[in-house]
Design a protein around this motif. Structure first.
Motif, PDB file in Angstrom:
ATOM      1  N   ALA A 108      36.822  40.706  45.374  1.00 16.35           N
ATOM      2  CA  ALA A 108      35.525  40.867  44.727  1.00 16.35           C
ATOM      3  C   ALA A 108      35.551  40.359  43.293  1.00 16.35           C
ATOM      4  CB  ALA A 108      35.102  42.339  44.757  1.00 16.35           C
ATOM      5  N   VAL A 109      34.470  39.725  42.900  1.00 16.42           N
ATOM      6  CA  VAL A 109      34.296  39.255  41.531  1.00 16.42           C
ATOM      7  C   VAL A 109      32.892  39.645  41.089  1.00 16.42           C
ATOM      8  CG1 VAL A 109      34.184  37.251  40.000  1.00 16.42           C
ATOM      9  CG2 VAL A 109      35.889  37.327  41.827  1.00 16.42           C
ATOM     10  N   ASP A 110      32.783  40.168  39.900  1.00 18.97           N
ATOM     11  CA  ASP A 110      31.478  40.545  39.356  1.00 18.97           C
ATOM     12  C   ASP A 110      30.538  39.352  39.388  1.00 18.97           C
ATOM     13  OD1 ASP A 110      29.272  41.260  37.748  1.00 18.97           O
ATOM     14  OD2 ASP A 110      30.504  42.569  36.493  1.00 18.97           O
ATOM     15  N   GLU A 111      29.335  39.546  39.949  1.00 19.53           N
ATOM     16  CA  GLU A 111      28.376  38.452  40.054  1.00 19.53           C
ATOM     17  C   GLU A 111      28.000  37.878  38.691  1.00 19.53           C
ATOM     18  OE1 GLU A 111      25.021  39.642  42.304  1.00 19.53           O
ATOM     19  OE2 GLU A 111      26.129  39.889  44.185  1.00 19.53           O
ATOM     20  N   ASN A 112      28.137  38.685  37.655  1.00 20.15           N
ATOM     21  CA  ASN A 112      27.784  38.237  36.311  1.00 20.15           C
ATOM     22  C   ASN A 112      28.981  37.689  35.533  1.00 20.15           C
ATOM     23  OD1 ASN A 112      25.045  39.071  36.596  1.00 20.15           O
ATOM     24  ND2 ASN A 112      25.679  41.192  36.207  1.00 20.15           N
ATOM     25  N   ALA A 113      30.130  37.592  36.206  1.00 10.35           N
ATOM     26  CA  ALA A 113      31.328  37.098  35.525  1.00 10.35           C
ATOM     27  C   ALA A 113      31.127  35.651  35.098  1.00 10.35           C
ATOM     28  CB  ALA A 113      32.542  37.201  36.451  1.00 10.35           C
ATOM     29  N   PRO A 114      31.438  35.317  33.848  1.00 10.41           N
ATOM     30  CA  PRO A 114      31.289  33.934  33.375  1.00 10.41           C
ATOM     31  C   PRO A 114      32.092  32.966  34.236  1.00 10.41           C
ATOM     32  CG  PRO A 114      31.693  35.424  31.534  1.00 10.41           C
ATOM     33  CD  PRO A 114      31.932  36.218  32.793  1.00 10.41           C
ATOM     34  N   GLY A 115      31.436  31.922  34.717  1.00  4.51           N
ATOM     35  CA  GLY A 115      32.120  30.918  35.524  1.00  4.51           C
ATOM     36  C   GLY A 115      32.340  31.331  36.967  1.00  4.51           C
ATOM     37  N   GLY A 116      32.048  32.591  37.311  1.00  2.00           N
ATOM     38  CA  GLY A 116      32.210  33.047  38.689  1.00  2.00           C
ATOM     39  C   GLY A 116      33.617  33.418  39.077  1.00  2.00           C
ATOM     40  N   PHE A 117      34.501  33.645  38.086  1.00  2.00           N
ATOM     41  CA  PHE A 117      35.882  34.016  38.407  1.00  2.00           C
ATOM     42  C   PHE A 117      36.297  35.242  37.595  1.00  2.00           C
ATOM     43  CE2 PHE A 117      35.866  30.716  35.139  1.00  2.00           C
ATOM     44  CZ  PHE A 117      36.661  31.252  34.144  1.00  2.00           C
ATOM     45  N   ASN A 118      37.369  35.910  38.066  1.00  2.00           N
ATOM     46  CA  ASN A 118      37.813  37.137  37.406  1.00  2.00           C
ATOM     47  C   ASN A 118      38.906  36.854  36.370  1.00  2.00           C
ATOM     48  OD1 ASN A 118      40.201  36.734  38.868  1.00  2.00           O
ATOM     49  ND2 ASN A 118      39.690  38.267  40.409  1.00  2.00           N
ATOM     50  N   SER A 119      39.494  37.915  35.848  1.00  2.00           N
ATOM     51  CA  SER A 119      40.497  37.767  34.783  1.00  2.00           C
ATOM     52  C   SER A 119      41.777  37.099  35.269  1.00  2.00           C
ATOM     53  CB  SER A 119      40.837  39.143  34.183  1.00  2.00           C
ATOM     54  OG  SER A 119      41.330  40.023  35.180  1.00  2.00           O
ATOM     55  N   ASP A 120      41.984  37.032  36.597  1.00  2.00           N
ATOM     56  CA  ASP A 120      43.140  36.335  37.159  1.00  2.00           C
ATOM     57  C   ASP A 120      42.827  34.861  37.433  1.00  2.00           C
ATOM     58  OD1 ASP A 120      44.810  38.580  37.217  1.00  2.00           O
ATOM     59  OD2 ASP A 120      43.948  39.253  39.117  1.00  2.00           O
ATOM     60  N   GLY A 121      41.609  34.449  37.108  1.00  2.00           N
ATOM     61  CA  GLY A 121      41.206  33.081  37.403  1.00  2.00           C
ATOM     62  C   GLY A 121      40.914  32.859  38.869  1.00  2.00           C
ATOM     63  N   GLU A 122      40.616  33.954  39.600  1.00  2.00           N
ATOM     64  CA  GLU A 122      40.335  33.862  41.029  1.00  2.00           C
ATOM     65  C   GLU A 122      38.838  33.966  41.284  1.00  2.00           C
ATOM     66  OE1 GLU A 122      41.853  33.046  43.588  1.00  2.00           O
ATOM     67  OE2 GLU A 122      43.982  33.551  43.479  1.00  2.00           O
ATOM     68  N   PHE A 123      38.388  33.243  42.325  1.00  2.00           N
ATOM     69  CA  PHE A 123      37.002  33.283  42.740  1.00  2.00           C
ATOM     70  C   PHE A 123      36.796  34.352  43.815  1.00  2.00           C
ATOM     71  CE2 PHE A 123      37.818  28.997  41.212  1.00  2.00           C
ATOM     72  CZ  PHE A 123      36.758  28.831  40.333  1.00  2.00           C
ATOM     73  N   ARG A 124      35.551  34.674  44.071  1.00  2.00           N
ATOM     74  CA  ARG A 124      35.226  35.622  45.132  1.00  2.00           C
ATOM     75  C   ARG A 124      35.627  35.016  46.480  1.00  2.00           C
ATOM     76  NH1 ARG A 124      30.324  35.594  44.301  1.00  2.00           N
ATOM     77  NH2 ARG A 124      30.124  37.388  42.921  1.00  2.00           N
ATOM     78  N   THR A 125      36.309  35.785  47.312  1.00  2.00           N
ATOM     79  CA  THR A 125      36.679  35.323  48.646  1.00  2.00           C
ATOM     80  C   THR A 125      36.392  36.412  49.671  1.00  2.00           C
ATOM     81  OG1 THR A 125      38.974  36.078  48.310  1.00  2.00           O
ATOM     82  CG2 THR A 125      38.504  33.763  47.856  1.00  2.00           C
ATOM     83  N   PRO A 126      36.049  36.025  50.889  1.00  2.00           N
ATOM     84  CA  PRO A 126      35.751  37.000  51.940  1.00  2.00           C
ATOM     85  C   PRO A 126      37.023  37.480  52.626  1.00  2.00           C
ATOM     86  CG  PRO A 126      35.473  34.817  52.800  1.00  2.00           C
ATOM     87  CD  PRO A 126      35.871  34.645  51.364  1.00  2.00           C
ATOM     88  N   VAL A 127      36.896  38.453  53.502  1.00  2.00           N
ATOM     89  CA  VAL A 127      38.025  38.912  54.313  1.00  2.00           C
ATOM     90  C   VAL A 127      38.539  37.736  55.143  1.00  2.00           C
ATOM     91  CG1 VAL A 127      38.721  40.414  56.207  1.00  2.00           C
ATOM     92  CG2 VAL A 127      37.168  41.277  54.443  1.00  2.00           C
ATOM     93  N   GLY A 128      39.852  37.572  55.167  1.00  2.00           N
ATOM     94  CA  GLY A 128      40.459  36.476  55.921  1.00  2.00           C
ATOM     95  C   GLY A 128      40.977  35.363  55.036  1.00  2.00           C
TER      96      GLY A 128
END
Length: 204
Positions: A108-128
């Motif tokens: 999960a990544v906050d929808e309002n996160a700048p650039g669409g990624f989290n503090s680990d530099g990861e994007f939102r991904t689904p199960v699998g």
């Protein structure tokens, strides 16, 4: 397993990019919600061009001036999220089914996160999907390819991590699928590798 296709590249400011002779303009489609897009992405028959944030398919005809000055500038600003399929890699892991489930849980990544990624530099991904940052935490002994595979994953993670880019945008985007053999406790993971426009600024 990467193609030998070569691309012209230009440098977004700074320094100034060099123009190329292309006439068609890119029409950047609106991003769709990731939940809708991921259900439609077929890893075994992948699209040639995608939006790296949502994984939405982008018509190949919209990429005619990908190597232009305009494209480089749009990519550096984050307006153009186009990524093109360049190949794939496969690795094997010795891992229990329980640990594999943890690796492939939704990210999960906050929808309002700048650039669409989290503090680990990861994007939102689904199960699998298996985020590269989680594979970084796997000990080298678990990689069937040993240090070569481990080093490859680390390098890919660095290239995908927007925090490693001077523009704060990813150079590549990976999409994964995997199978698991319970008898041998072996996971086979296939990563599709998409290049964004900015990776060619590294080799310009």
């Amino acid at each position: 397993k990467f193609s030998d296709e070569q691309h012209q590249s230009s440098q977004p400011k700074p320094p100034a990019p060099t123009p190329v002779l292309k006439k068609r303009k890119i029409e950047v489609p609106l991003s769709q919600t990731p939940s809708r897009v991921w259900r439609n992405l077929d890893v075994e028959k992948p699209p040639i061009s995608i939006d790296y944030l949502t994984l939405e398919t982008i018509d190949i005809s919209a990429t005619d001036d990908w190597d232009s000055k305009r494209s480089a500038t749009l990519a550096a600003k984050g307006t153009l999220k186009l990524a093109r399929l360049m190949g794939y890699i496969e690795i094997q892991l010795s891992i229990s089914s329980e640990k594999l489930l943890k690796l492939s849980r939704a990210n999960a990544v906050d929808e309002n996160a700048p650039g669409g990624f989290n503090s680990d530099g990861e994007f939102r991904t689904p199960v699998g999907q298996i985020p590269l940052s989680r594979l970084e935490e796997i000990p080298v002994e678990s990689f069937r390819g040993g240090h070569d595979d481990k080093d490859l994953i680390n390098s890919l993670y660095s290239l995908q991590n927007p925090l490693s880019s001077p523009w704060g945008r990813p150079f590549i985007r990976l999409v994964s699928s995997h199978t698991y053999d319970k008898k041998t406790e072996t996971a086979k993971i296939k990563f599709l590798v998409y290049f964004t426009r900015l990776i060619f600024e590294l080799i310009a």
